[in-house]
Design an enzyme around this catalytic site. Structure first.
Site, PDB file in Angstrom:
ATOM      1  N   GLU A 153      35.580 -23.319  30.808  1.00 29.76           N
ATOM      2  CA  GLU A 153      34.803 -23.280  30.676  1.00 29.76           C
ATOM      3  C   GLU A 153      33.656 -23.492  30.503  1.00 29.76           C
ATOM      4  OE1 GLU A 153      33.686 -21.115  33.908  1.00 29.76           O
ATOM      5  OE2 GLU A 153      34.893 -22.087  35.543  1.00 29.76           O
ATOM      6  N   GLU A 312      40.781 -23.561  39.354  1.00 29.97           N
ATOM      7  CA  GLU A 312      40.558 -22.087  40.039  1.00 29.97           C
ATOM      8  C   GLU A 312      39.842 -22.131  41.151  1.00 29.97           C
ATOM      9  OE1 GLU A 312      38.048 -20.316  37.773  1.00 29.97           O
ATOM     10  OE2 GLU A 312      39.205 -20.479  36.035  1.00 29.97           O
TER      11      GLU A 312
HETATM   12  C1  GLA Z   1      35.055 -18.502  36.414  1.00 29.73           C
HETATM   13  C2  GLA Z   1      36.112 -18.283  35.089  1.00 29.73           C
HETATM   14  C3  GLA Z   1      36.815 -17.285  35.762  1.00 29.73           C
HETATM   15  C4  GLA Z   1      36.514 -16.005  36.725  1.00 29.73           C
HETATM   16  C5  GLA Z   1      36.040 -16.641  37.442  1.00 29.73           C
HETATM   17  C6  GLA Z   1      35.524 -15.969  38.244  1.00 29.73           C
HETATM   18  O1  GLA Z   1      35.586 -19.848  37.083  1.00 29.73           O
HETATM   19  O2  GLA Z   1      36.475 -19.292  34.446  1.00 29.73           O
HETATM   20  O3  GLA Z   1      37.909 -16.874  34.432  1.00 29.73           O
HETATM   21  O4  GLA Z   1      35.533 -15.583  35.711  1.00 29.73           O
HETATM   22  O5  GLA Z   1      35.052 -17.631  37.189  1.00 29.73           O
HETATM   23  O6  GLA Z   1      34.400 -17.115  39.585  1.00 29.73           O
END
Ligand code: GLA
Ligand code: ZN
EC number: 3.2.1.23
Length: 673
Positions: A153, A312
């Protein structure tokens, strides 16, 4: 961008972030057994493992990762392997404290969280390249390797650093972009407030100033920070491409979350081999499935329409919002399949096994603290089976009806200080127009303002304050050639340097809209204006009004009160073969629906009156056939008309005529023929 999929993955992606370093190896075997039980096909591993892989400078421990990958491979599970460059180990920071980023006010962030990186820092760049090289050399040929997951991210939690290395890097970036310091002065308008520079060395990042700083400088710094993160991504990607040819490289985006607004995903979409996205439900009282659909549509759009992967989301609640409700029974499957409907080649989660320690122990997971005798686990197993039954959908593409223009640069520019009203939020307008289109059951592609729009009967411009002359010409050509355009207020005002286009506003859109705006007149908090339509109907606006002077455009709705009383609120301009609508106030949902209804008529888009509210109907089509997704977010059973008979893939039943979709359920019909 070539259309690629993770190497060796023959089903939809189903699994999650797998952080097994939190448990003894005895648990890993149990993990793989349960993954198989749930139908997991791929996991993301090693994203935060740098401290374990390189416990001291130049000392490596790959043994545990070797064993993990072997174990996953034996279990038939593909691996999306992280480069762990989002969290360098503490020894690295103690050797190079200046790699910790500096906030605009000079605060130095400390180690002990994650994502604390100055992306201009040469030591960080070298160390990241080194660990990436080591991983690629070691695992390029590992049979479990499906894809590389670079970093994590980009853009959060720190989107820009203001240190001296960044200052030097910024000056080099400016020199490349502008050539001379005179050109910077011109573009930034430094003649105002005596800000003229005579050498690049004098220019700093937009650090804290006593009052508002130069807006064009701030805008360029956002571009610079984004480009700098991208440089680092590209450096890692190129190492991976060189050492592991044929293995696609991705980094997980967060396309429509306003938590991550510092990344220009149009540019990033061109750099990755596969677009992947993270999406979490924002529980601020709005309809979460609408934001989800928007994120999925935007992700598909930055992928150029190609399939992408939801890397995710959550099985139930998250733990980083002020209030984190659990998902209702069935909601996880609805969420997952809604992403699939809009182009995702699967549904993955953060994370596989719920943590007992650390910052995210209250974040849901596929395998909850309570183990397998839990609702979440049972729903996870069920989802695995559902996704398995949709395997043939891979490589088909989602079919869109209309386009919405979207540009991160414009968004950045609009959120700078000292604008006519702080109540105008461009993102709020984008969300509101999207929601109105969603409620008309229209599937949206997002498009860059300079993209080819000829495929769309209707193009919506929610709030594009920054618009280049080229974008303005693009829209004019689109309308002249028969398109229908809807533009919301405060669009087309400035060029790429945040300079107001020459002449009357909106400079980039005057011709296509057939009007000028003499003055902006935002409303005070809570004030509203009434607007009357040609058929006597009444609408309400708030936040914003304008003194619009129609030139070639006709006035359709008129302000009934307020400073702008009797002047145009909504106009329509026939130009060439097409039509351009303009609205100069903030309409509520009812008003937006009315406006879009009129525009849809011009665009000859038939209303989908036969589809019930909150029942999402989306199609994916390709070589393997046409798939109709019907997702019932409403509390009532619904019926959805099918244009052809087919087979419902989740139940295996035949379907024809009107498809029954029980409350909260999803149906996916592969249409015959
Ligand atoms: C982000 C991160 C993950 C985790 C999620 C939790 O997307 O990439 O490592 O912290 O949030 O919602
Ligand atoms: Zn820095």
């Amino acid at each position: 961008m070539p259309e690629t999929s993770p190497k060796g993955l023959t089903r939809l992606a189903f699994g999650g972030d797998y952080n097994p370093e939190q448990w003894p190896e005895s648990v890993w075997r149990e993990d793989v057994r349960l993954m198989r039980e749930a139908g997991v096909t791929m996991v993301s591993a090693g994203i935060f493992s740098w401290a374990l892989l390189e416990p001291a400078r130049g000392e490596y421990d790959f043994g545990w990762l070797d064993r993990l990958l072997d174990l996953l491979h034996e279990g038939g599970i593909r691996v999306d392997l992280g480069t762990p460059t989002v969290v360098p180990p503490v020894w690295f920071y103690r050797e190079h404290p200046e790699a910790l980023p500096l906030a605009a006010d000079g605060t130095r962030y400390e180690f002990g969280s994650r994502g604390a990186i100055c992306h201009s820092n040469a030591d960080y760049r070298a160390a990241a390249a080194n660990i990436t090289t080591r991983l690629a050399e070691r695992y390029a040929d590992h049979p479990a390797l499906a894809m590389w997951h670079v970093h994590n991210e980009y853009g959060v939690p720190v989107s820009a650093c203001y240190c001296d290395s960044c200052a030097a890097h910024f000056r080099r970036w400016l020199a490349t972009a502008y050539g001379t310091v005179e050109a910077v002065n011109e573009a930034w308008g430094t003649a105002f407030w005596g800000q003229r520079y005579t050498a690049f060395e004098q220019i700093n990042p937009p650090r804290t100033t006593p009052t508002v700083g130069n807006p064009a400088q701030a805008l360029d710094y956002k571009r610079f920070a984004d480009a700098t993160m991208r440089e680092n991504f590209v450096r890692e990607r190129d190492i991976l491409h060189r050492l592991a040819p044929g293995v696609p490289v991705t980094t997980n985006f967060m396309t429509a979350l306003s938590q991550c607004d510092s990344v220009d995903y149009w540019a990033w979409g061109r750099e990755v081999d596969i677009v992947t996205n993270d999406h979490y439900l924002i529980t601020d009282g709005r309809r979460t499935h609408v934001n989800l659909a928007m994120a999925a549509d935007l992700t598909r759009s930055v992928a150029g329409g190609a399939p992408w992967i939801l890397l995710e989301h959550s099985t139930s609640g998250v733990n980083w919002q002020p209030r984190n409700p659990a998902k209702a029974p069935g909601q996880m499957a609805r969420n997952s399949l809604a992403h699939v409907a809009r182009g995702s080649e699967g549904a993955m989660f953060f994370q596989w096994r719920q943590s007992r320690r650390g910052a995210e122990k209250f974040h849901s997971a596929m395998l909850p603290h309570g183990g397998t005798d839990t609702r979440v686990w049972r729903e996870v197993v069920e989802l695995g089976a559902s996704l398995d039954s949709l395997s043939t959908i891979r490589s088909t593409r989602t079919q869109a009806d209309v386009a919405v223009l979207w540009d991160w640069h414009s968004w950045w520019a609009q959120t700078l200080d000292w604008r006519p009203s702080e109540d105008h939020d461009p993102r709020e307008r984008a969300d509101a127009f999207y929601e109105a289109l969603y409620d008309r059951h229209l599937t949206v592609d997002f498009a860059h303002p300079e993209a080819d729009l000829s495929a769309y009967p209707l193009v919506v411009v929610p709030a594009l304050y920054l618009m280049t002359e080229a974008a303005g010409n693009n829209l004019k050509e689109y309308v002249e050639n028969g398109g229908t355009l809807v533009v919301s207020y405060f669009s087309g005002i400035v060029d790429e340097h945040d300079s107001v286009h020459e002449g009357a506003c909106p400079g980039a859109l005057r011709d296509v809209l057939g009007l000028t705006v003499e003055e902006f007149s935002p409303l005070l908090k809570g004030d509203t204006v009434r607007i009357t339509g040609p058929d006597g109907s009444e609408l309400t606006g708030d936040v914003w009004t304008e003194f619009v002077v129609p030139r070639e455009a006709e006035t359709v709705w008129t302000y009934a009160d307020g400073l702008t009383a009797h002047r145009p609120a909504v106009t329509r301009h026939r130009l060439g073969e097409g039509t351009a609508w303009y609205v100069s106030t903030r309409l509520d949902a009812h008003g937006l629906d009315a406006l879009l209804g009129w525009a849809a008529e011009d665009a000859r888009i038939a209303p989908r009156a036969d589809l019930p509210h909150d029942v999402e109907v989306v199609r994916r089509a390709g070589e393997s056939g046409t798939y109709l997704f019907a997702i019932n977010h409403s509390p009532s059973d619904a019926k959805v008309p099918l244009e052809a008979p087919g087979t419902e893939l989740l139940t295996g039943e035949r379907a024809a005529g009107r498809l029954e979709v029980p409350a909260g359920a999803v149906r996916v019909v592969r249409l015959d023929g």
